[in-house]
Write a protein that holds these residues in place. Structure first.
Motif, PDB file in Angstrom:
ATOM      1  N   LEU A 218      26.740 -18.445  15.727  1.00 34.07           N
ATOM      2  CA  LEU A 218      25.427 -17.842  15.427  1.00 34.07           C
ATOM      3  C   LEU A 218      24.545 -17.813  16.666  1.00 34.07           C
ATOM      4  O   LEU A 218      23.839 -16.836  16.925  1.00 34.07           O
ATOM      5  N   ALA A 219      24.591 -18.897  17.426  1.00 35.14           N
ATOM      6  CA  ALA A 219      23.788 -18.961  18.650  1.00 35.14           C
ATOM      7  C   ALA A 219      24.203 -17.859  19.620  1.00 35.14           C
ATOM      8  O   ALA A 219      23.373 -17.338  20.375  1.00 35.14           O
ATOM      9  N   ALA A 220      25.485 -17.483  19.595  1.00 34.65           N
ATOM     10  CA  ALA A 220      25.981 -16.450  20.500  1.00 34.65           C
ATOM     11  C   ALA A 220      25.773 -15.053  19.928  1.00 34.65           C
ATOM     12  O   ALA A 220      26.208 -14.064  20.528  1.00 34.65           O
ATOM     13  N   GLY A 221      25.137 -14.969  18.735  1.00 33.66           N
ATOM     14  CA  GLY A 221      24.799 -13.654  18.192  1.00 33.66           C
ATOM     15  C   GLY A 221      25.762 -13.139  17.132  1.00 33.66           C
ATOM     16  O   GLY A 221      25.696 -11.970  16.732  1.00 33.66           O
ATOM     17  N   ALA A 222      26.667 -13.993  16.647  1.00 28.73           N
ATOM     18  CA  ALA A 222      27.645 -13.555  15.650  1.00 28.73           C
ATOM     19  C   ALA A 222      26.982 -13.311  14.293  1.00 28.73           C
ATOM     20  O   ALA A 222      25.903 -13.838  14.009  1.00 28.73           O
ATOM     21  N   THR A 223      27.646 -12.513  13.451  1.00 24.77           N
ATOM     22  CA  THR A 223      27.181 -12.336  12.072  1.00 24.77           C
ATOM     23  C   THR A 223      27.561 -13.584  11.275  1.00 24.77           C
ATOM     24  O   THR A 223      28.386 -14.394  11.710  1.00 24.77           O
ATOM     25  N   PHE A 224      26.962 -13.707  10.090  1.00 21.00           N
ATOM     26  CA  PHE A 224      27.314 -14.835   9.224  1.00 21.00           C
ATOM     27  C   PHE A 224      28.808 -14.818   8.892  1.00 21.00           C
ATOM     28  O   PHE A 224      29.462 -15.853   8.820  1.00 21.00           O
ATOM     29  N   SER A 225      29.325 -13.615   8.708  1.00 20.25           N
ATOM     30  CA  SER A 225      30.745 -13.479   8.396  1.00 20.25           C
ATOM     31  C   SER A 225      31.606 -14.039   9.540  1.00 20.25           C
ATOM     32  O   SER A 225      32.546 -14.804   9.308  1.00 20.25           O
ATOM     33  N   ASP A 226      31.247 -13.663  10.758  1.00 19.57           N
ATOM     34  CA  ASP A 226      32.003 -14.173  11.920  1.00 19.57           C
ATOM     35  C   ASP A 226      31.797 -15.682  12.092  1.00 19.57           C
ATOM     36  O   ASP A 226      32.696 -16.394  12.561  1.00 19.57           O
ATOM     37  N   ALA A 227      30.611 -16.160  11.720  1.00 23.91           N
ATOM     38  CA  ALA A 227      30.346 -17.597  11.835  1.00 23.91           C
ATOM     39  C   ALA A 227      31.248 -18.376  10.879  1.00 23.91           C
ATOM     40  O   ALA A 227      31.749 -19.451  11.217  1.00 23.91           O
ATOM     41  N   VAL A 228      31.463 -17.817   9.688  1.00 23.86           N
ATOM     42  CA  VAL A 228      32.382 -18.463   8.733  1.00 23.86           C
ATOM     43  C   VAL A 228      33.799 -18.469   9.305  1.00 23.86           C
ATOM     44  O   VAL A 228      34.516 -19.477   9.222  1.00 23.86           O
TER      45      VAL A 228
END
Lengths: 259, 289
Positions: A218-228
């Motif tokens: 998330l800190a790197a700008g990912a979506t919630f989906s990518d964070a999961v």
């Protein structure tokens, strides 16, 4: 005898060099007066600078100081001062190079976790002085993410910093700050840490591997989906709901937006 | 809620240098004090407890922002980032007084974390004037410049320090922050007459007085007075305050105790005692400029 004419540059050059040198100079022709008095005057500058930096280092690294003891810390502070001229314009940033210095400082080679404890203390200080922001509650996040929560991205709290140590650095840090005596039995287990200040107090939280990876994404700008995905990549058994509640409990998110 | 920004600190005013462990007491009481002085560098972060405290204290008392490490007396250009940080602090708190030092703290990229007196030459004066102009321009206001404490007598002195400060004030329009402890310490260490120094300062330019204590250190058989701000002001330092007030009239007076400071009440007592000396000597002064 002083050089004639004595230029401004000589004054700055000579005093700067006298302060930084490992030993006090034998003579200081830029100043006049009784030889012993001049010698003492130069010493005052040398002592003032070294003492001020020692205090600054002790103020910024109370846990490192507690772990190595006051006397050794004073020695360490002198070695740190002598290893490179200080360049940070803010005293609070003087110790930014300490973790790297400790990595290479042979007398503490038997304390391999010390650099990570120092990193944690730097993160603590940064969080302490970070900008203010209001953490979102889970309901705010659901509302902001709207119909398509997986595509939403997050802004983390400006004080939030992630650390990863091969050692139980946060547990050691906590122990050192409370100045508890006695042996601490620890396995050499890695710890993942979030340092954050959602309100006035700095919070040092242990994170699960999944939550650590998700916050990093998330800190790197990912979506919630990518964070999961990142959480599952770090720990295949991670439960997304548990990861999300860890992040929420920390107050780590201040804004959610769709792009 | 009242805002004290526009209120000047009264000419007969007492303040103390505010330290973090005094924040609570400063908010709760500190009766009789007219202002608090803070070091700008302690508030150069973006947020956090220091700002939370100061914003609250700011609602109760006039503030003075004392910059420490801009290195105005240095030979290098001013550090633009540091100047921008000072400006942010000043914009944020709109203090009654902003001050800095006739000293250098940085040189050639090395930061010494100390206040070192500059060479007393016409070239240094010209450079310092440019630096003060730049600061006043950036801040959009007048600043006061404090006389340094000295431990070495430079082999070359083209301009005595009092003339240097007076001329700096005349050329740039800045004021002088007269630290009577620094005068006493320097006079003892490098051998000049402290009373002559006090008498030679352009009183009309002086906007604030600092009083503090110092350490008496021994290096073999040499005694050096070290400006450590770690004790109450000794009588000869207060005598210099009185001497200045008799000639120049009333000025805000600030008591500094930076090294292991006691509780706020003890500091306030020292500040109020200095204010009383100022009142007794200054009210009878014939002129205030």
């Amino acid at each position: 005898m002083p050089p004639d004419p004595l230029t401004d540059d000589m004054w700055y050059d000579a005093l700067g060099a006298a302060i930084l040198a490992k030993a006090s100079p034998q003579a200081f022709p830029m100043a006049v007066g009784d030889e012993k008095r001049v010698e003492a005057g130069v010493l005052v500058y040398r002592n003032n600078v070294r003492a001020a930096y020692s205090r600054a280092l002790a103020d910024a690294f109370p846990a490192v100081k507690s772990l190595v003891g006051e006397e050794f810390f004073a020695y360490l502070a002198r070695a740190y001062f002598d290893h490179a001229p200080p360049r940070a314009r803010l005293v609070a940033r003087y110790g930014d190079g300490l973790p790297a210095f400790l990595e290479a400082f042979e007398p503490v080679a038997h304390l391999p976790y010390l650099p990570d404890v120092a990193r944690l203390e730097i993160a603590w200080l940064k969080a302490y002085h970070a900008a203010e922001a209001t953490s979102l509650a889970p309901a705010d996040i659901a509302a902001a993410a709207g119909e398509n929560p997986d595509a939403a991205r997050a802004r983390l709290h400006p004080s939030a910093q992630l650390l990863e140590s091969a050692w139980p650095a946060a547990t050691i840090w906590r122990r050192a700050r409370r100045e508890q005596k006695g042996a601490l039995k620890l396995d050499a287990t890695p710890e993942r840490v979030l340092v954050i200040r959602p309100e006035s107090a700095v919070d040092v939280r242990l994170l699960s591997p999944g939550a650590h990876a998700a916050l990093g994404a998330l800190a790197a700008g990912a979506t919630f989906s990518d964070a999961v995905e990142a959480a599952l990549g770090a720990d295949a058994a991670a439960a997304p709901e548990a990861v999300f509640s860890e992040i929420m409990a920390a107050g780590a998110i201040t804004k959610v937006f769709l792009t | 809620m009242s805002r004290f920004s526009q209120n000047p600190i009264p000419a007969l005013g007492a303040g103390i240098g505010l330290k973090p462990h005094h924040y609570r007491a400063a908010l709760d009481g500190a009766d009789g004090l007219d202002f608090f002085e803070v070091h700008a560098e302690n508030f150069m972060g973006d947020g956090g407890p220091p700002h939370r405290w100061l914003a609250a204290i700011r609602e109760t008392r006039a503030l003075s922002v004392h910059g420490v490490y801009l290195s105005i007396g240095g030979r290098n250009d001013l550090d633009k980032d540091h100047l921008a940080r000072l400006r942010r602090v000043v914009d944020r708190y709109d203090p009654a007084i902003v001050s800095e030092h006739l000293a250098w703290s940085a040189d050639g990229g090395v930061f010494f974390n100390d206040l070192i007196a500059p060479p007393l030459t016409s070239a240094a004066l010209a450079r310092t004037c440019d630096h003060v102009d730049e600061v006043q321009e950036a801040l959009g206001r007048r600043i006061l410049i404090e006389n340094p404490s000295s431990y070495l007598a430079p082999a070359t002195v083209e301009i005595p320090e009092t003339d240097f400060l007076n001329e700096l004030a005349r050329r740039t329009g800045c004021g002088i922050l007269l630290d009577v402890n620094n005068v006493y310490v320097s006079a003892f260490n490098i051998g000049f007459d402290a009373e002559c120094y006090i008498d030679a300062i352009d009183a009309g330019a002086v906007g604030e007085i600092h009083v503090a204590g110092h350490a008496v250190d021994r290096f073999d058989d040499v005694v050096i007075r070290v400006d450590d701000h770690g004790s109450p002001p000794p009588p000869p330092v207060l005598a210099l305050l009185e001497r200045f007030a008799r000639r120049a009239g009333l000025r805000p007076v600030l008591f500094e105790w930076d090294t292991r400071p006691p509780a706020l009440d003890a500091l306030a007592q020292e500040a109020l005692a200095a204010k009383e000396i100022m009142r007794a000597a200054g009210e009878g002064a014939v002129h205030a400029s």
